[in-house]
Scaffold this active site. Sequence first.
Site, PDB file in Angstrom:
ATOM      1  N   ILE A   1       0.744  -1.192   0.162  1.00 29.15           N
ATOM      2  CA  ILE A   1       0.134   0.314   0.237  1.00 29.15           C
ATOM      3  C   ILE A   1       0.923   1.304   0.163  1.00 29.15           C
ATOM      4  O   ILE A   1       1.613   1.501   1.290  1.00 29.15           O
ATOM      5  CB  ILE A   1      -1.281   0.156   1.194  1.00 29.15           C
ATOM      6  CG1 ILE A   1      -1.962  -1.428   1.278  1.00 29.15           C
ATOM      7  CG2 ILE A   1      -2.019   1.449   0.954  1.00 29.15           C
ATOM      8  CD1 ILE A   1      -2.398  -1.676   2.806  1.00 29.15           C
ATOM      9  N   GLU A   2       0.499   2.067  -1.127  1.00 24.45           N
ATOM     10  CA  GLU A   2       1.844   3.009  -1.139  1.00 24.45           C
ATOM     11  C   GLU A   2       1.232   4.013  -1.808  1.00 24.45           C
ATOM     12  O   GLU A   2      -0.150   3.953  -2.717  1.00 24.45           O
ATOM     13  CB  GLU A   2       2.812   2.708  -1.832  1.00 24.45           C
ATOM     14  CG  GLU A   2       3.317   1.964  -3.156  1.00 24.45           C
ATOM     15  CD  GLU A   2       4.494   0.994  -3.167  1.00 24.45           C
ATOM     16  OE1 GLU A   2       5.223   2.405  -3.369  1.00 24.45           O
ATOM     17  OE2 GLU A   2       4.371   0.611  -3.692  1.00 24.45           O
ATOM     18  N   GLY A   3       1.992   5.370  -2.304  1.00 24.76           N
ATOM     19  CA  GLY A   3       1.484   6.112  -3.601  1.00 24.76           C
ATOM     20  C   GLY A   3      -0.042   7.253  -2.830  1.00 24.76           C
ATOM     21  O   GLY A   3      -0.609   6.503  -0.999  1.00 24.76           O
TER      22      GLY A   3
END
Length: 188
Positions: free
Chosen positions: A7-9
């Site tokens: 989970i990023e951005g």
Amino acid sequence: KEIDFDIEGAAIANVGANERRADAIRTLQEKNPGLRVWLTLPVAPFGLTGEGVALVDLMLARGARIDGLNVMTMNYGGSRPAGMSMGEASTLALTAAWQQLDGAYRQAGMAKTREELWAMLAATPMIGQNDIPDEVFTQRDARALVQFAQETGLGRISSWSANRDGSCGVAVDDRRVSNTCSGVSQEP
């Protein structure tokens, strides 16, 4: 048996999506008691971002069990002080993430031991040239990270990515990231 959510951005800041994800994970764990869940999150030398800490807190508050937290020890950009090696930045990031994880579990009323928390943490550096031009994760950095992992009982070390563990050759610009080579001179 085990899943890992990277989970990023923009996704890490999407509270509604994170609530739905936490609820779905909790439901999966209820229906599959042996299922282990890891989160892969971005990190800086100061630790998880505020959004990363909020995500961990949200997961715990909604009853989703986190079995491990894999931090992406790469692409630090301006958060890495000038002159700090990638190995040093990685060990600082892991230490700060450990403190944040400890705080999250204490806040949730589920305190864990020092050893349990270190075993829940993992590091994934980008070997060789990172996306940031002056960031190169060297073999020296790898040795420092392995030593740190042994001293702390770190749960895992991975790398992004195994297919990059080779020299690029003359046809490739060594100052850019490739998915097929490291961007650094090295022996096979």
